[in-house]
Design an enzyme around this catalytic site. Structure first.
Site, PDB file in Angstrom:
ATOM      1  N   SER A 143      39.448  35.972  34.053  1.00 14.98           N
ATOM      2  CA  SER A 143      40.491  36.596  35.212  1.00 14.98           C
ATOM      3  C   SER A 143      40.264  36.173  36.696  1.00 14.98           C
ATOM      4  CB  SER A 143      40.281  38.020  35.290  1.00 14.98           C
ATOM      5  OG  SER A 143      40.832  38.791  36.564  1.00 14.98           O
ATOM      6  N   TYR A 156      36.425  46.221  36.173  1.00 10.61           N
ATOM      7  CA  TYR A 156      36.986  45.131  35.806  1.00 10.61           C
ATOM      8  C   TYR A 156      36.236  43.634  36.120  1.00 10.61           C
ATOM      9  CZ  TYR A 156      41.121  41.924  34.415  1.00 10.61           C
ATOM     10  OH  TYR A 156      41.927  41.089  33.943  1.00 10.61           O
TER      11      TYR A 156
HETATM   12  C1  GCO Z   1      44.636  43.516  39.611  1.00 13.20           C
HETATM   13  C2  GCO Z   1      45.248  43.046  38.293  1.00 13.20           C
HETATM   14  C3  GCO Z   1      44.489  41.621  37.934  1.00 13.20           C
HETATM   15  C4  GCO Z   1      45.132  40.815  36.863  1.00 13.20           C
HETATM   16  C5  GCO Z   1      44.247  39.573  36.350  1.00 13.20           C
HETATM   17  C6  GCO Z   1      43.978  38.568  37.567  1.00 13.20           C
HETATM   18  O1  GCO Z   1      44.811  44.919  39.330  1.00 13.20           O
HETATM   19  O2  GCO Z   1      44.053  43.030  40.434  1.00 13.20           O
HETATM   20  O3  GCO Z   1      45.638  43.611  37.378  1.00 13.20           O
HETATM   21  O4  GCO Z   1      43.332  42.100  37.539  1.00 13.20           O
HETATM   22  O5  GCO Z   1      45.591  41.409  35.795  1.00 13.20           O
HETATM   23  O6  GCO Z   1      43.102  39.827  35.806  1.00 13.20           O
HETATM   24  O7  GCO Z   1      43.719  37.623  37.211  1.00 13.20           O
END
Ligand code: GCO
Length: 259
Positions: A143, A156
């Protein structure tokens, strides 16, 4: 060299969004698809119908990629029912948009387990088999958060940052067995997962369009090329790399919104 005919590709979390788009790209290049989901059998059947409608040979397996026993049993079942897995795409993932100061430990652990540990569980089980066959391809879906922080997505980002380094270490340990392990880092792509932050008038929506040199949100199909490349013999000497498919976000500091 981009032909995947005769190859079996297992894509986790391929019931919709990025997973389905990449799986369809691999299928269109000739791969026999095995798609995984953890939601309802009904959702899996609906997804399989969509693959079949696209003329793609796909079979669906419902199992929890964060559960070691379930994952290993499913992989054994896939190999006996469909065939040896040549390509594994670790795409299954979740996001929780909660500031770190308020992040409950169980939510933190769920994100880390689903977005990072699952790739370890799946890859270890499949790679053990690829080693006996002297070859295979593993693609981990990273990501922007493998490189950048953002308010509210700390768990995340920790998982996706970890996944980038796990990718490099898998490559370090498994390249000698002719297993290529690489990653794809999607930018901001129009999916169900980003729908809450991609609302017209939402400042973050305008920010992303302005922050992305391509000047738009990505489309899930924008990831298909990188997926086919990393799954094919075209990438036989590519290892431990993350291909960022992000419209140029990571290449630039951005520009003021009024310019
Ligand atoms: C967020 C998004 C990101 C994207 C992605 C970007 O809330 O910033 O959901 O996480 O999904 O991962 O690369």
């Amino acid at each position: 060299m981009f032909d995947l005919n005769g190859k079996v590709a297992l894509v986790t979390g391929a019931m919709h969004g990025l997973g389905m788009a990449m799986a369809k790209g691999l299928g269109a290049a000739g791969a026999r698809l095995v798609v995984n989901g953890h939601s309802s059998q009904e959702k899996i059947d609906k997804a399989i119908a969509s693959y079949k409608a696209a003329g793609i040979d796909a079979s669906g397996y419902r199992f929890d990629v964060t559960n070691e026993g379930e994952a290993e049993a499913a992989i054994a079942q896939v190999e006996s029912e469909v065939g040896p897995i040549d390509i594994l795409v670790n795409n299954a993932g979740i996001i929780r948009r909660i500031p770190l100061l308020e992040m409950p430990l169980d939510e933190w652990e769920l994100v880390i387990r689903t977005d990072l540990t699952s790739a370890f569980i799946m890859s270890r089980a499949v790679a053990k088999r690829m080693v006996t066959r002297d070859g295979g391809k593993i693609i981990n879906i990273c990501s922007m958060m493998s490189e950048l922080g953002r308010d509210s997505v700390g768990a995340y980002a920790a998982a996706k940052g970890g996944l980038k380094m796990l990718t490099r270490n898998m490559a370090t340990e498994w390249a000698r067995h002719n297993i290529q392990v690489n990653g794809i880092g999607p930018g901001y792509i129009a999916t169900e997962q980003t729908a809450p932050i991609r609302v017209d008038g939402n400042p973050f929506n305008d920010f992303i369009v302005g922050r992305t040199p391509a000047g738009r949100w990505g489309d899930p199909d924008d990831l298909q090329g990188a997926a086919v490349f990393l799954a094919s013999t075209a990438s036989d000497f590519v290892n431990g790399q993350i291909i960022y498919v992000d419209g140029g976000i990571l290449a630039t500091i951005g520009k003021p919104s009024n310019e």
